[in-house]
Design an enzyme around this catalytic site. Structure first.
Site, PDB file in Angstrom:
ATOM      1  N   CYS A 176      17.371  -2.598  11.204  1.00 17.77           N
ATOM      2  CA  CYS A 176      18.573  -2.052  10.968  1.00 17.77           C
ATOM      3  C   CYS A 176      19.512  -2.994  10.005  1.00 17.77           C
ATOM      4  CB  CYS A 176      19.127  -1.994  12.467  1.00 17.77           C
ATOM      5  SG  CYS A 176      20.567  -0.592  12.243  1.00 17.77           S
ATOM      6  N   HIS A 236      14.890   0.869  15.760  1.00 19.48           N
ATOM      7  CA  HIS A 236      14.878  -0.291  16.460  1.00 19.48           C
ATOM      8  C   HIS A 236      13.528  -0.334  17.236  1.00 19.48           C
ATOM      9  CE1 HIS A 236      19.043  -1.888  16.149  1.00 19.48           C
ATOM     10  NE2 HIS A 236      19.333  -0.646  15.664  1.00 19.48           N
ATOM     11  N   GLU A 240      12.716  -2.670  19.184  1.00 18.76           N
ATOM     12  CA  GLU A 240      12.637  -3.399  20.424  1.00 18.76           C
ATOM     13  C   GLU A 240      12.918  -2.474  21.601  1.00 18.76           C
ATOM     14  OE1 GLU A 240      16.602  -3.941  18.532  1.00 18.76           O
ATOM     15  OE2 GLU A 240      14.619  -3.504  17.824  1.00 18.76           O
TER      16      GLU A 240
END
Length: 516
Positions: free
Chosen positions: A80, A167, A169
């Protein structure tokens, strides 16, 4: 041990990146994003990840990494903000989007690359950004785009340097874990050597020498976090050195105190101190409705009561221990760096008296780099029974942050009854273990109803139940409508003060799990 260094620029997801990497059995450290490269680099660091950030790369105060890291041959992955910084650093352009990309977004690969190994051509990513890469630097290629044509992943043509605007994660991102695994094992060549036994050894090295023979006082609530912290202390230190202090604030669930004492005895503790302070806490909260003020009052009150208890024990010098998790820190704006923003102030983090002890070096938080699921794993490693390890999270301020508005004994008693009925219902229907966290919230709303032939004017409660892996993101638990109707009927029939029941269907984000 092979290590991934994560540069933190204030993202709410920074520790989640570390959590995912540790989940893949590779050690990860987090350092403030602006730290000079020479201060954190060691030969063990095999890769670097640049986190997201609440800032835009073109902001005047935007945090910037040391440019020296781009002169190395260490693989780099920007996520990001990290991807956008790489873009700007190499001469590309980042602009504000007309509409923010948020939530799940389709992504299509444009070319094959080891970063996308074992990931299909089309997948659903998780976006959370208002800026976007508009022009890619000439040294880079676009590996993937979103459905609206915006670059989703880029790669340096001559170096192991990547950027993704989504993202990986976050659990909602399809194949996100696979992407991270590809980066750390196939691009960075990390060996998988990290586990909870290694964490225990790390904590032992970090605190045993610092503590020495100084007595330790742990504020224990009976919840998973403080109980695991107590078990860890009793493993690392002689039982005579560890004092477990339980404070009955009057903000606890039904039969909480009796259950806590039973649990503490199971831990093999020699020093268990119980303080009954209901009037003290409720008087301090009288007339207070603001949730941030509630949390600070409760945090300060915990410390003053603890100091009174310690004086009664006769300890002249001691170190306070808390079961603080990293989710507490980052939601309170206490991430590793200096750019994190406050989502809500946890009572055990931003209380002025807690801050004072932290600054004086009189506070130890041995779980402050762990998420809830990691804490549970640690508890199992330490031999705690599953009935303790799998218990739903309960906030440190207790029912005070589940009662919207002023907290009184009457409102606590009312909510305790609702909570007990709700949790027992879940256990009886084999739903408790399927839910990450379930609880009831007492709203400062009364509405008209009918009981028999009489007018009823009762309070409204909101039921909350979510599914999650780590508490950073969460989805609403999808009850069968018949179960919700049965719950509503059970609560309104059994508890005369409740006239209406609603179910909260908000996900996190944008909501938090707790209401306050």
């Amino acid at each position: 041990m092979d290590t991934i260094a994560i540069l933190d620029f204030g993202s709410q997801y920074t520790q989640l990146i570390a959590r995912r990497i540790r989940e893949l059995q590779v050690y990860a450290i987090i350092v403030p994003g602006t730290t000079p490269f020479s201060q954190y680099y060691t030969a063990e660091i095999k890769g670097i990840i640049l986190s997201g950030s609440p800032y835009s790369v073109y902001d005047e105060r935007a945090p910037q990494p040391d440019s020296a890291l781009f002169q190395t041959h260490i693989p780099i992955l920007g996520i990001c903000y990290g991807a956008q910084f790489i873009t700007q650093f190499y001469g590309g352009n980042v602009q504000r989007l007309p509409d923010r990309e948020y939530g799940q977004r389709p992504v299509s690969k444009l070319q094959s690359d080891i970063l996308f190994d074992q990931i299909p051509e089309h997948f659903i990513s998780w976006m959370s950004h208002g800026d976007s890469i508009e022009t890619v630097p000439h040294q880079f290629s676009v590996l993937a785009k979103t459905d609206n044509g915006i670059p989703a992943a880029i790669k340096h043509n001559d170096a192991a340097m990547y950027g993704v605007q989504f993202h990986p994660e976050v659990t909602h991102c399809e194949y996100g874990i696979q992407l991270l695994d590809n980066f750390i094992t196939k691009i960075c060549s990390c060996k998988k050597e990290w586990n909870m036994h290694a964490y225990i050894e790390e904590i032992k090295r970090a605190i045993v020498k610092k503590v020495g023979e100084t007595p330790l006082v742990l504020l224990i609530s009976g919840g998973v976090d403080s109980t695991v912290a107590g078990a860890l202390l009793l493993k690392l230190f002689p039982a005579e050195q560890v004092h477990l202090l339980y404070i009955d604030t009057g903000l606890m669930r039904n039969s909480e105190t009796e259950e806590v004492i039973k649990t503490l005895n199971l831990l093999g503790a020699k020093h268990i101190h119980v303080m009954h302070e209901e009037d003290n806490f409720l008087n301090a909260l009288q007339g207070i409705s603001d949730p941030e003020e509630k949390r600070k009052i409760i945090g300060d009150k915990f410390v003053t009561v603890q100091e009174k208890a310690v004086a009664g024990i006769g300890l002249q010098d001691y170190i306070l221990v808390q079961g603080t998790l990293y989710t507490d820190l980052i939601e309170s704006g206490k991430g590793v760096g200096t750019h994190a923003q406050v989502i809500k102030s946890h009572h055990n983090v931003r209380s002025p008296l807690i801050e004072k002890k932290r600054n004086e070096g009189k506070l130890i938080e041995p779980l402050d780099r762990l998420y809830k699921d990691e804490v549970r794993e640690l508890g199992r490693t330490l031999g705690l029974p599953e009935s303790i390890v799998s218990r739903h999270p309960f906030p440190g301020p207790g029912l005070a942050v589940r009662i919207l508005g002023e907290v009184t004994k009457e409102s606590c008693d009312l909510l305790r009854k609702v909570d007990e009925l709700y949790i027992n219902f879940l256990r009886e229907h084999n739903l408790y273990s399927k839910i990450w966290q379930a609880f009831a919230v007492l709203l400062p709303i009364r509405s008209v109803g009918v009981a028999g032939d009489e007018r009823k004017y009762g309070y409204t409660v909101a039921l909350r139940a979510v599914e999650s892996r780590d508490g950073m993101t969460a989805d609403v638990f999808e009850f069968d409508i018949k179960q919700l109707k049965a719950l509503s009927s059970l609560i309104t029939n059994k508890i005369s003060g409740i006239g209406r029941v609603v179910y909260d269907i908000s996900s996190k984000p944008p909501a938090t799990i707790e209401w306050e």
